[in-house]
Design a protein around this motif. Structure first.
Motif, short mmCIF file in Angstrom:
data_model
loop_
_atom_site.label_atom_id
_atom_site.label_comp_id
_atom_site.label_asym_id
_atom_site.label_seq_id
_atom_site.Cartn_x
_atom_site.Cartn_y
_atom_site.Cartn_z
N ALA A 1 61.08 60.37 133.96
CA ALA A 1 61.58 61.74 133.98
C ALA A 1 61.64 62.28 132.55
O ALA A 1 61.83 61.51 131.61
N GLU B 1 63.82 63.86 130.91
CA GLU B 1 65.07 63.67 130.14
C GLU B 1 65.19 62.27 129.54
O GLU B 1 66.10 61.98 128.79
N LYS C 1 55.65 58.18 136.57
CA LYS C 1 55.98 58.76 135.26
C LYS C 1 57.49 58.79 135.08
O LYS C 1 58.23 59.10 136.00
N THR D 1 70.08 55.19 136.77
CA THR D 1 69.06 56.24 136.84
C THR D 1 67.75 55.70 137.41
O THR D 1 67.10 56.35 138.22
N GLU D 2 67.38 54.51 136.98
CA GLU D 2 66.10 53.94 137.42
C GLU D 2 66.24 52.42 137.41
O GLU D 2 66.88 51.86 136.53
#
Lengths: 204, 444
Positions: B64, B66, B62, B378-379
């Motif tokens: 995040a 934010e 999933k 971030t990802e």
């Protein structure tokens, strides 16, 4: 041009009245008469044996209200609904929709219920009202469903033109004509030789 | 389905959707199917964001909280931009598909030199101000650009002593006295070559590419690139609609087992218990794995950032080219970045993609020079994909297969492949005058 948000600003009409453009999509099962409704509304034509949709990218038609002229950019499904393959692009930026069913076909009414969406102005149109002798969907049942879900409702006939203009007119009246322009998005139109920015929302 | 189709098309990637549109427009009866329940195949833009996480990190992954609303994300799987004056834009205009789409200019085009990011000069003012090259080199470079613009293969006076049939691009660089850095810049940041093979080939294709860059740049000023709002996945949908308007039938989420042959020639497609009959099959390599060969690999890393790419003047969208020599490679590394301004992500989020042709056994290490330019990530979602091409032209089997999407940063090779596949299948080039719905609407 690509006024996908239905959002391109148009010059005001000669009467000094403002013109607002909106994208309207047709929804509903195959063979309920979506294209026939549009053809009747836009060109005043009706063909008994209208072929499955082979047509234009989209058609436009205007209706005049007291406070503004509403220009509809009407998108037909081009048959992509037949096997549930409508692309997300089809709905994107639509500000109005007509969900069409065939009053002689109960299943087409049941399926029409799947389309209700809270965020845009929607009308439910029970088409083929000229074939009332084969009616399979009660007027009252459809009307009650529309009321419960905040939809405009009319039975229409593309063949006799009953209520066709009316349903578009009713939608026009519910659209947010007074809304201010959206912030400009600085988009470019590749088919124009010089740069032009397409502005925000409907009314200017 | 007892009908027989003129063409069955498998996969709704961009190439297949364009071919589908062209065939329908030409009066062919077309059935277009996809195993997925969405349009676009490899050229889809995934949405909502949950779909991207599930695809790469498994069903329970999933995003995040934010990262905002999932449906505000449209994440391309393959990064490309449209050259504003290039073949894809021409194809979109000729077919009228532009009217379903909205485009924005990409804000900036950058190139890495000596570990530093430089803006590719967008006009003469910027060219004079750039620190990419010294004063005298700039003058020589300008002369070269003027020559490129004026070169006419039918007028020997414009050749300046360089014969398009014999002279190589290397000889052109020498003739204009351009140093290796400028040559690097020209070949990789303007002509958009991914390696140096072009230098030893006749110069004409390179001159055309430099011209395409300048002409594209001249259209909107900031960069030569355009990008559709809501992502590249809009392109296949637009061409699919074109096909449907001309009678093409669409079926998504359709299990396609295999192509059925009789005496070596395709006669249809098996879907579960039924066989759908078709005279020709057009498909991407994944639907005809026995008729394609692997030619290489591409690595692509999708990176989600909560900030613009550093050193790009906070550009909301950009491209950075890392020429191969700068990092000791054979092929360039590309970075592309789009954001909320392109309706690709929620406000404050950026999607950067780092991609290149795989040259070693540890591809992730190869893209490090690109990842390092992005700041905190971030990802990250990494894919290494095989690149396929058909083993034959399809003349006998009547199965016409497109090539996998290559790592070029634009759609020029995509369009070339599409037109070639169309011509192989129909034995005639596409006739753009067959498109009539544009003029129909004019009459309203």
């Amino acid at each position: 041009m690509a006024a996908r948000g239905g959002a391109a600003a148009r010059p005001a009409s000669a009467a000094g009245n403002k013109t607002c453009q909106f994208k309207l999509v047709l929804l509903g099962e195959s063979a309920v008469g979506k294209s026939s409704l549009v053809l009747r509304f836009v060109k005043g034509q009706f063909h008994e044996y209208q072929e499955s949709t082979i047509g234009a990218a989209f058609l436009t038609q205007t209706v005049c209200l007291d406070e503004a002229t509403v220009k509809f950019e009407i998108w037909d499904t081009a048959g992509q609904e037949r096997y549930h393959s409508l692309a997300p692009m089809y709905y994107r930026g639509a500000q109005a929709a007509i969900v069409v069913y065939d009053i002689t076909n109960q299943e087409s009414f049941q399926k029409a219920k799947n389309w209700a969406s809270p965020n845009i102005v929607m009308a439910l149109a029970g088409n083929k009202a000229d074939m009332a002798n084969k009616r399979a969907v009660d007027y009252e049942e459809a009307q009650a469903y529309a009321e419960d879900n905040g939809l405009l409702f009319m039975e229409t006939s593309a063949k006799t033109s009953m209520n066709v203009t009316d349903v578009f007119m009713a939608i026009a009246k519910k659209l947010p004509l007074g809304a201010g322009p959206e912030p400009a998005r600085d988009t470019v139109d590749p088919s124009q030789s010089t740069q032009r920015a397409s502005g925000g929302s409907c009314c200017k | 389905m007892d009908e027989e189709y003129d063409a069955i098309i498998l996969g709704t990637g961009l190439k297949e959707c364009i071919i589908s549109g062209m065939l329908s427009v030409s009066g062919k009866k077309v059935l277009h199917m996809d195993r997925n329940n969405y349009y676009g195949g490899d050229s889809a833009s995934l949405t909502p964001l949950e779909q991207l996480f599930e695809k790469f990190h498994g069903p329970n992954a999933k995003p995040a909280p934010e990262m905002g609303r999932g449906r505000d994300w449209n994440v391309d799987l393959i990064p490309k931009f449209l050259m504003a004056n290039g073949s894809m834009v021409k194809l979109l205009i000729h077919t009228g598909v532009t009217r379903y789409l909205e485009f924005k200019s990409i804000e900036g085009s950058y190139v890495l030199k000596g570990g530093k990011i430089y803006k590719v000069p967008a006009d003469e003012m910027e060219a004079l101000a750039t620190s990419l090259m010294g004063m005298f080199e700039k003058r020589r470079f300008k002369k070269f650009l003027v020559w490129c613009q004026q070169f006419d293969v039918n007028n020997t006076e414009t050749w300046n002593g360089l014969d398009p049939h014999n002279s190589t691009m290397q000889q052109v660089y020498e003739k204009f006295g351009l140093d290796e850095n400028t040559a690097d810049f020209t070949g990789h940041a303007l002509a958009l070559y991914r390696n140096d093979e072009y230098k030893n080939q006749p110069f004409m294709p390179t001159v055309e590419k430099v011209r395409l860059y300048s002409d594209s740049l001249a259209r909107y000023g900031k960069s030569p690139y355009l990008y559709p709002l809501y992502g590249l996945g809009e392109l296949p949908q637009g061409f699919a609609r074109l096909s449907a308007i001309y009678g093409g039938t669409y079926m998504l989420d359709k299990k396609v087992d295999n192509i059925v042959y009789e005496g070596g020639k395709a006669i249809g497609v098996k879907c579960g218990d039924e066989i759908v009959k078709g005279k020709q099959i057009y498909c991407d390599p994944s639907y005809a794995t026995d008729k394609v060969k692997k030619t290489g690999q591409v690595i692509r890393a999708i990176c989600l950032l909560n900030h613009p790419v550093p050193n790009t003047n906070d550009a909301q969208s950009c491209q950075i080219i890392i020429p191969q020599k700068q990092v000791g490679r054979h092929y360039d590394i590309y970075i592309s970045c789009v954001s909320n301004t392109n309706m690709a992500s929620p406000k404050g989020w950026f999607i950067a993609m780092v991609s290149t042709t795989v040259e070693t056994t540890s591809p992730e290490t190869e893209i490090l020079p690109g990842l390092q330019l992005l700041g905190p990530i971030t990802e990250k979602f990494v894919t290494v994909s095989d690149v396929f091409e058909p083993v034959d032209l399809g003349t006998e089997s009547q199965v016409f297969i497109s090539k996998s999407y290559d790592p070029t940063s634009h759609f020029e090779t995509t369009c070339k492949d599409v037109l070639e596949v169309y011509e192989r299948g129909t034995t005639t080039p596409f006739d753009f005058t067959k498109i009539t719905h544009l003029s129909l609407e004019e009459q309203e």
